[in-house]
Design a protein around this motif. Sequence first.
Motif, PDB file in Angstrom:
ATOM      1  N   VAL A 154       1.060  -1.450   0.159  1.00 39.09           N
ATOM      2  CA  VAL A 154      -0.164  -0.017  -0.033  1.00 39.09           C
ATOM      3  C   VAL A 154       0.666   1.357  -0.214  1.00 39.09           C
ATOM      4  CG1 VAL A 154      -1.823   1.163   0.893  1.00 39.09           C
ATOM      5  CG2 VAL A 154      -2.288  -1.028   0.775  1.00 39.09           C
ATOM      6  N   HIS A 155       2.015   1.395   0.964  1.00 39.03           N
ATOM      7  CA  HIS A 155       2.405   2.966   0.647  1.00 39.03           C
ATOM      8  C   HIS A 155       3.949   2.361   0.152  1.00 39.03           C
ATOM      9  CE1 HIS A 155       0.194   4.376   4.505  1.00 39.03           C
ATOM     10  NE2 HIS A 155       0.290   2.599   5.079  1.00 39.03           N
ATOM     11  N   LYS A 156       3.555   0.928  -0.675  1.00 40.22           N
ATOM     12  CA  LYS A 156       4.548   1.123  -1.457  1.00 40.22           C
ATOM     13  C   LYS A 156       6.326   1.338  -1.287  1.00 40.22           C
ATOM     14  CE  LYS A 156       2.306   0.725  -4.575  1.00 40.22           C
ATOM     15  NZ  LYS A 156       1.339  -0.588  -5.344  1.00 40.22           N
ATOM     16  N   VAL A 157       6.694   0.724   0.043  1.00 41.60           N
ATOM     17  CA  VAL A 157       7.510   1.507   0.753  1.00 41.60           C
ATOM     18  C   VAL A 157       8.604  -0.111   0.319  1.00 41.60           C
ATOM     19  CG1 VAL A 157       9.438   0.921   3.276  1.00 41.60           C
ATOM     20  CG2 VAL A 157       6.999   2.085   3.276  1.00 41.60           C
ATOM     21  N   PRO A 158      10.557  -0.626   0.327  1.00 39.78           N
ATOM     22  CA  PRO A 158      11.147  -1.320  -0.684  1.00 39.78           C
ATOM     23  C   PRO A 158      11.014  -2.915   0.547  1.00 39.78           C
ATOM     24  CG  PRO A 158      11.795   1.168  -1.021  1.00 39.78           C
ATOM     25  CD  PRO A 158      10.986   1.319  -0.105  1.00 39.78           C
ATOM     26  N   LYS A 159      10.935  -3.294   0.051  1.00 41.41           N
ATOM     27  CA  LYS A 159      10.799  -5.204   1.496  1.00 41.41           C
ATOM     28  C   LYS A 159      11.950  -4.622   2.424  1.00 41.41           C
ATOM     29  CE  LYS A 159       9.347  -9.421   1.204  1.00 41.41           C
ATOM     30  NZ  LYS A 159       9.571 -11.118   0.314  1.00 41.41           N
ATOM     31  N   GLU A 160      12.618  -4.641   1.687  1.00 42.57           N
ATOM     32  CA  GLU A 160      14.073  -4.609   2.659  1.00 42.57           C
ATOM     33  C   GLU A 160      14.331  -3.628   3.629  1.00 42.57           C
ATOM     34  OE1 GLU A 160      15.043  -1.982  -1.120  1.00 42.57           O
ATOM     35  OE2 GLU A 160      13.845  -3.712  -0.523  1.00 42.57           O
ATOM     36  N   LYS A 161      13.346  -2.351   3.624  1.00 40.57           N
ATOM     37  CA  LYS A 161      13.849  -1.292   4.708  1.00 40.57           C
ATOM     38  C   LYS A 161      12.040  -1.754   4.990  1.00 40.57           C
ATOM     39  CE  LYS A 161      16.055   1.635   1.155  1.00 40.57           C
ATOM     40  NZ  LYS A 161      16.384   3.278   0.903  1.00 40.57           N
ATOM     41  N   ALA A 162      11.196  -2.008   4.968  1.00 44.53           N
ATOM     42  CA  ALA A 162       9.836  -2.572   5.887  1.00 44.53           C
ATOM     43  C   ALA A 162       9.741  -1.914   7.088  1.00 44.53           C
ATOM     44  CB  ALA A 162       9.187  -2.844   4.658  1.00 44.53           C
ATOM     45  N   ARG A 163      10.571  -3.085   7.261  1.00 44.81           N
ATOM     46  CA  ARG A 163      10.308  -2.868   8.773  1.00 44.81           C
ATOM     47  C   ARG A 163      11.140  -2.541   9.311  1.00 44.81           C
ATOM     48  NH1 ARG A 163      10.292  -7.936  11.726  1.00 44.81           N
ATOM     49  NH2 ARG A 163      10.224  -9.408  10.481  1.00 44.81           N
TER      50      ARG A 163
END
Length: 204
Positions: free
Chosen positions: A139-148
């Motif tokens: 939804v927010h288009k945050v890169p997966k590696e940075k999401a946490r």
Amino acid sequence: MVITIARQYGSGGRAIGRALAESLRIPFYDKELLNIAAKESGVSPEIFEKYDEKASNSLLYALSMGAAATIDSEYGMSPMVSMNDRIYMIQHDVIKKVAEQPCVIVGRCADHVLADRKDCIKLFIYADIEKRIKYAVDVHKVPKEKARSVINRVDKTRANYYNYYSDTKWGDPNNYNLCINSGELGASKCVDLIVYYLRMRGMI
């Protein structure tokens, strides 16, 4: 009746709030509060965006003298008040104003601002970290590696803001009427649950 929603990042709290407002046919306020506050105060919308839901490093002594009095005089423009505090105080009055009519308000310590209102229903929306990571990416288009790390940073910022400007703790279930795990139910069923709760309380 006013419904306030505090939410973990990635829990879908904003989407749930908007859907709830649509279901109840009442106004919804999230970023909309910033536009109203900017218009009424004459402060740039970009300034509100920059300092939105961020705690100050200064002492919030102005509120001890009454936020409304400070705002009405100079909109908190005393050099002894930080920009964060000025923005909070302006939003404080805007929240009070929009809450004169039924509405849903997301974040910005609205539950604390309206603590004296017996018809204020305070909700907290949360979810497990994996569900929130997926939501942040999808939804927010945050890169997966940075999401946490983004989730942890935003939640910490929201908690610091709430804990600084209120006398209670962000996320503490004792501070809310209802805490909902959106990861278990999904947005639509969360709305259904909230509506059912309001009916049980005789609010609608």
